[in-house]
Design an enzyme around this catalytic site. Structure first.
Site, PDB file in Angstrom:
ATOM      1  N   ARG A  57      10.602 -16.684  51.261  1.00  0.00           N
ATOM      2  CA  ARG A  57      10.094 -17.935  50.701  1.00  0.00           C
ATOM      3  C   ARG A  57       9.215 -17.719  49.470  1.00  0.00           C
ATOM      4  O   ARG A  57       9.414 -18.374  48.439  1.00  0.00           O
ATOM      5  CB  ARG A  57       9.247 -18.689  51.752  1.00  0.00           C
ATOM      6  CG  ARG A  57      10.030 -19.499  52.723  1.00  0.00           C
ATOM      7  CD  ARG A  57       9.357 -19.465  54.077  1.00  0.00           C
ATOM      8  NE  ARG A  57       9.470 -18.134  54.614  1.00  0.00           N
ATOM      9  CZ  ARG A  57      10.528 -17.732  55.327  1.00  0.00           C
ATOM     10  NH1 ARG A  57      11.471 -18.570  55.626  1.00  0.00           N
ATOM     11  NH2 ARG A  57      10.630 -16.477  55.750  1.00  0.00           N
ATOM     12  N   THR A  58       8.231 -16.849  49.571  1.00  0.00           N
ATOM     13  CA  THR A  58       7.249 -16.735  48.487  1.00  0.00           C
ATOM     14  C   THR A  58       7.925 -16.216  47.223  1.00  0.00           C
ATOM     15  O   THR A  58       7.764 -16.781  46.135  1.00  0.00           O
ATOM     16  CB  THR A  58       6.102 -15.799  48.918  1.00  0.00           C
ATOM     17  OG1 THR A  58       5.635 -16.226  50.201  1.00  0.00           O
ATOM     18  CG2 THR A  58       4.974 -15.838  47.924  1.00  0.00           C
ATOM     19  N   LYS A  86       8.154   7.301  43.804  1.00  0.00           N
ATOM     20  CA  LYS A  86       7.820   8.628  43.254  1.00  0.00           C
ATOM     21  C   LYS A  86       6.322   8.906  43.313  1.00  0.00           C
ATOM     22  O   LYS A  86       5.853   9.924  42.829  1.00  0.00           O
ATOM     23  CB  LYS A  86       8.277   8.704  41.789  1.00  0.00           C
ATOM     24  CG  LYS A  86       9.751   8.465  41.584  1.00  0.00           C
ATOM     25  CD  LYS A  86      10.066   8.412  40.086  1.00  0.00           C
ATOM     26  CE  LYS A  86      11.438   7.797  39.842  1.00  0.00           C
ATOM     27  NZ  LYS A  86      11.605   7.397  38.431  1.00  0.00           N
ATOM     28  N   ARG A  99       2.540  -9.056  46.163  1.00  0.00           N
ATOM     29  CA  ARG A  99       2.409  -8.971  47.635  1.00  0.00           C
ATOM     30  C   ARG A  99       2.305  -7.503  48.007  1.00  0.00           C
ATOM     31  O   ARG A  99       3.080  -6.672  47.516  1.00  0.00           O
ATOM     32  CB  ARG A  99       3.610  -9.590  48.344  1.00  0.00           C
ATOM     33  CG  ARG A  99       3.567  -9.315  49.858  1.00  0.00           C
ATOM     34  CD  ARG A  99       4.558 -10.105  50.637  1.00  0.00           C
ATOM     35  NE  ARG A  99       4.195 -11.514  50.683  1.00  0.00           N
ATOM     36  CZ  ARG A  99       4.832 -12.426  51.423  1.00  0.00           C
ATOM     37  NH1 ARG A  99       5.856 -12.059  52.170  1.00  0.00           N
ATOM     38  NH2 ARG A  99       4.445 -13.688  51.422  1.00  0.00           N
ATOM     39  N   HIS A 155      -3.502 -15.505  51.482  1.00  0.00           N
ATOM     40  CA  HIS A 155      -2.211 -15.927  50.919  1.00  0.00           C
ATOM     41  C   HIS A 155      -2.451 -17.320  50.296  1.00  0.00           C
ATOM     42  O   HIS A 155      -1.968 -18.336  50.806  1.00  0.00           O
ATOM     43  CB  HIS A 155      -1.176 -15.976  52.046  1.00  0.00           C
ATOM     44  CG  HIS A 155       0.255 -16.084  51.622  1.00  0.00           C
ATOM     45  ND1 HIS A 155       0.654 -16.370  50.333  1.00  0.00           N
ATOM     46  CD2 HIS A 155       1.410 -15.958  52.345  1.00  0.00           C
ATOM     47  CE1 HIS A 155       1.983 -16.400  50.281  1.00  0.00           C
ATOM     48  NE2 HIS A 155       2.462 -16.159  51.490  1.00  0.00           N
TER      49      HIS A 155
HETATM   50  N1   CP Z   1       5.530 -17.980  54.265  1.00  0.00           N
HETATM   51  C1   CP Z   1       5.814 -16.787  53.698  1.00  0.00           C
HETATM   52  O1   CP Z   1       4.941 -16.135  53.111  1.00  0.00           O
HETATM   53  O2   CP Z   1       7.117 -16.415  53.835  1.00  0.00           O
HETATM   54  P1   CP Z   1       7.763 -15.097  53.221  1.00  0.00           P
HETATM   55  O3   CP Z   1       7.146 -13.912  53.934  1.00  0.00           O
HETATM   56  O4   CP Z   1       9.237 -15.226  53.473  1.00  0.00           O
HETATM   57  O5   CP Z   1       7.429 -15.058  51.754  1.00  0.00           O
END
Ligand code: CP
Length: 311
Positions: free
Chosen positions: A53-54, A82, A103, A131
């Site tokens: 999603r993100t 590496k 992320r 998040h």
């Molecule tokens: N909600 C969310 O962060 O989903 P993903 O891990 O798929 O990005």
């Protein structure tokens, strides 16, 4: 709204949040108004952990604004394999892009990385930390379904490792929200988060429970989370709590007809599929809201005027 980097929802005032949500609503109503607004803009995607999603909604958002993305790809296929450090990686990729989305499995990684770059860096999840862009789409979904003031919300599941929970809880202190946290004792909110929430609110607005039963009838929103198996240091500890805190149609017999059920997804077994077709289910709508909300955020951050639109 003017922030160089977005690392945690603690940075966001109520005015900041409302600016993003209002802009998202405008974009949602007519995305064509911003179709070429950020042509020639490149967003750098650095995902050191899996995401559906993100990552995809950031990519969709940037492309729907007329821009494009440069994607580091998987850790396995990049020079991280590496031994390149995160500091070096972000310093290189900021030369390829106008903003970065990161992320990373380590809590604090986004803060550290942001100290090495001048372009805006957006935290898309740092371990069990924060998040904040998920929080903005969560708030947008809550506002659309239940309203953000005089809100009673239950947040249930893995509150210890769930970064979406930490970010949402802090952001909700900007509103008149009663927050009920429901979890097994071993997965309670970190004590420092509880302390901060009590400091931010009037204390009466935050309660912890080990059972949904006592609070479910009073809830406007139930925010479910997955038990974050990948964050447990010991698989045996995960097995002790796996499968707890599931809901199905029978669970909802005592809930309000107006209850909105949310989940950042992916789900494992927390929400029975039989709930998907009910009026309660808002989790797919919530995931879809990631595009207009991230379009709004990118538009505000990337506009030279710092958010004051020039159209
Ligand atoms: N909600 C969310 O962060 O989903 P993903 O891990 O798929 O990005």
């Amino acid at each position: 709204m003017r922030h160089d980097h977005l690392i945690t929802s603690k940075q966001l005032s109520r005015a900041d949040i409302e600016t993003v949500l209002d802009r998202a609503a405008e974009i949602d109503a007519d995305p064509s108004t911003v179709a070429d607004r950020h042509a020639n803009t490149l967003l750098g995607l650095l995902f050191f952990e899996p995401s559906t999603r993100t990552k995809m909604s950031f990519e969709a958002a940037m492309k729907r604004l007329g821009g494009d993305v440069v994607d580091m790809g998987s850790v396995e296929s990049s020079s991280v394999k590496k031994g390149e450090t995160l500091a070096d990686t972000v310093r290189v990729i900021e030369g390829y892009a106008d903003a970065l989305v990161l992320r990373h499995p380590k809590q604090g990684a986004a803060t550290m990385a942001s100290e090495f770059v001048d372009v805006p860096l957006l935290n898309a999840g740092d371990g069990a930390g924060h998040h904040p862009t998920q929080t903005l789409l969560d708030l947008y979904t809550i506002r659309e379904n239940a309203g953000l003031d005089d809100l009673t919300i239950g947040i249930m599941g893995d509150l210890k490792y769930g970064r979406t929970v930490h970010s949402l809880a802090y952001a909700l202190t900007n509103f008149d929200a009663h927050q009920h946290f429901i979890s097994p004792e071993s997965l309670q909110l970190p004590r420092e988060v509880v302390y901060d929430l009590h400091q931010a609110g009037d204390g009466a607005q935050v309660r912890e429970h080990d059972s949904l039963e006592e609070v479910l009838p009073s809830l406007d929103v139930l925010y479910m989370t997955r038990i974050q198996r990948e964050r447990f240091p010991d698989e045996n500890e995960y097995q002790k709590v796996a499968g707890e805190y599931q809901i199905d149609l029978e669970t909802l017999e005592v809930a309000s007809d107006e209850l909105t059920i949310m989940h950042p997804l992916p789900r494992v077994d927390e929400i029975a599929p039989s709930i998907d077709e009910t009026e309660h289910a808002a989790y797919f709508e919530q995931a879809h809201n990631g595009v207009p909300v991230r379009m709004a955020l990118l538009d505000l951050l990337l506009s030279e005027t710092g958010g004051e639109r020039d159209e």
